[in-house]
Design an enzyme around this catalytic site. Structure first.
Site, mmCIF file in Angstrom:
data_model
loop_
_atom_site.group_PDB
_atom_site.id
_atom_site.type_symbol
_atom_site.label_atom_id
_atom_site.label_comp_id
_atom_site.label_asym_id
_atom_site.label_seq_id
_atom_site.Cartn_x
_atom_site.Cartn_y
_atom_site.Cartn_z
ATOM 1 C CD GLU A 131 -8.888 -2.788 -1.193
ATOM 2 O OE1 GLU A 131 -9.598 -2.924 -0.180
ATOM 3 O OE2 GLU A 131 -7.924 -3.531 -1.449
ATOM 4 C CG ASP A 177 -1.797 -1.217 1.330
ATOM 5 O OD1 ASP A 177 -2.095 -1.819 0.293
ATOM 6 O OD2 ASP A 177 -2.169 -1.568 2.469
#
Length: 463
Positions: free
Chosen positions: A205, A41
């Protein structure tokens, strides 16, 4: 090795994106290889002479800093935030940088350990330094339900906040939302759901903005980050259009960045964008895995350059192999780095070792050496100040003993329940400049879960 000609080097870079075994030997100092960070991420940026990256760390917010992308993997983590509030001190995910005025803001997700209780928060720096120090500023965009992966976007001069939350009649982060912002830590008014295609029903997301000629692109991840088909899709809103009107968002068909079986990259996604130091190139940072197994482990941060199509949309291409040698971003000062393959003369072997190309695209240049014989060793001779070992972990791997310049041994377990290659297994301490030897000894030992004592030698990054 002699420095490669520019034409030959460019040819090798292209080939190695397809075939990790296309060349051998040390790379030039104006190049680098992925991964640039061992975590997932990534929010990666270049600011005022340095690269910064923040990734998911679980119990903290950490940032790495380096003047060159080539040395980012060897940079130390600086922990800039831990939380004593039990409602938000764990499952800390997906930090994202923003610079507003003379302050830096880090947006992140956290919970009390229960996934359904994830909410979004923001830290504020004390001054104009991305490394902080930071203090807790606020909870942001709390609409009383699960919310993750939020960050600001700018369109028509107005600030908005975008994030992922529950879909209509669906569990998990299956819907994107947007709300106006009145300042860097506050949303104002209601939220609007942005319907988003994704080729699956699991998630929508990691919404991340990308700007071009007044147009705002919203790129996002779909299909569960643990799966090999985790991928990027994209929507956009035109200059002058109101992003709070869902119908103003154009859906672009199909994934824009997805798995590349040929290069051994699966699950590419949850990304960020940055410009080269001289501002002439666009780059994407993302996490990917070199295993197609359904797992949340072994996601590492990779970067590569992207271009633009004639219609003004981004062309991200395909994910390059983890070990593919790439030119550094334009304006990157470079660093005195090189790479050594397990077959290069800088590596000598003692005892019984085998070698071959059976590991394919899970290995650097499609080959490695391995041994399970107690006492067998591999010695790497290098000139530099640090070395990193990247190689296979597997369910049949054992415990190695690693030492530098004849010093104390450090034991490293190469076992994994999932076979995965080019993993960062060892990073040496910082050494005095000069000639050094790194020794990897097969101990003949293993943890109880492992089926054998094998140790792999594959890729050595030298700094």
């Amino acid at each position: 090795m002699p420095r490669l000609s520019a034409v030959l080097a460019a040819t090798l870079i292209v080939l190695m994106g397809i075939f990790p075994g296309a060349a051998a030997g040390s790379a030039a100092t104006q190049s680098f290889r992925n991964p640039v960070n061992p975590s997932a991420d990534p929010s990666l940026m270049y600011h005022d002479g340095d690269y910064y990256v923040a990734t998911t760390r679980g119990d903290r917010i950490g940032i790495w800093k380096s003047p060159s992308l080539a040395t980012l993997l060897s940079a130390p983590e600086q922990v800039v935030w831990r939380d004593s509030d039990p409602s938000r001190d764990t499952q800390m995910w997906a930090p994202a940088f923003r610079h507003v005025g003379s302050r830096w803001y880090v947006y992140y997700t956290a919970s009390d350990g229960v996934d359904a209780n994830h909410r979004m928060y923001v830290l504020e720096s004390a001054g104009d330094d991305p490394m902080g120090p930071y203090t807790f500023k606020a909870k942001i965009a709390d609409f009383g339900e699960y919310a993750i992966d939020g960050e600001p976007i700018t369109h028509n001069g107005q600030q908005y906040f975008v994030w992922a939350g529950p879909g209509r009649g669906m569990g998990g982060p299956a819907q994107l939302y947007i709300a106006r912002m009145s300042n860097p830590w506050t949303v104002t008014g209601g939220r609007v759901a942005i319907p988003a295609d994704g080729g699956c029903t699991e998630v929508r997301e990691g919404p991340t903005p990308l700007y071009r000629n007044g147009r705002t692109f919203l790129t996002y991840s779909t299909c569960d980050t643990g799966k090999p088909d985790y991928q990027l899709w994209m929507k956009s809103v035109a200059d002058g259009a109101d992003p709070m009107v869902a119908a103003n968002w154009r859906q672009h068909p199909g994934p824009v960045f997805s798995r590349n079986d040929a290069t051994g990259v699966w699950g590419p996604g949850h990304h960020s964008f940055f410009r080269s130091p001289d501002g002439t190139e666009d780059w994407i940072a993302y996490h990917g895995k070199n295993t197609s197994t359904y797992t949340y482990d072994f996601r590492t941060t990779r970067v590569q350059k992207f271009t633009w199509k004639a219609d003004g949309t981004p062309d991200f291409g395909r994910p390059l192999a983890a070990g593919a040698t790439q030119d550094l971003p334009s304006g990157d000062p470079g660093a005195a780095t090189s790479v050594i393959n397990d077959t290069d003369p800088e590596v000598s072997y003692s005892g019984a070792w085998q070698s071959g190309s059976g590991c394919g695209n899970q290995c650097f240049w499609s080959d490695d050496h391995w041994s399970g014989e107690a006492g067998a060793s591999a010695t790497v001779t290098f000139t530099g100040t640090r070395a990193a070992l990247l190689s296979v972990r597997d369910r049949g791997n054992g415990i190695a003993a690693i030492s530098i310049d004849g010093g104390p041994e450090q034991r490293v377990d190469y076992y994994s329940a999932i076979r995965v290659g080019e993993q960062l297994n060892y990073l040496s301490p910082v050494l005095p400049p000069g000639r050094h030897t790194l020794r990897v000894r097969v101990t003949g030992e293993k943890n109880p879960a492992s089926g054998s004592t094998v140790i792999s030698m594959d890729r050595i990054e030298v700094y």
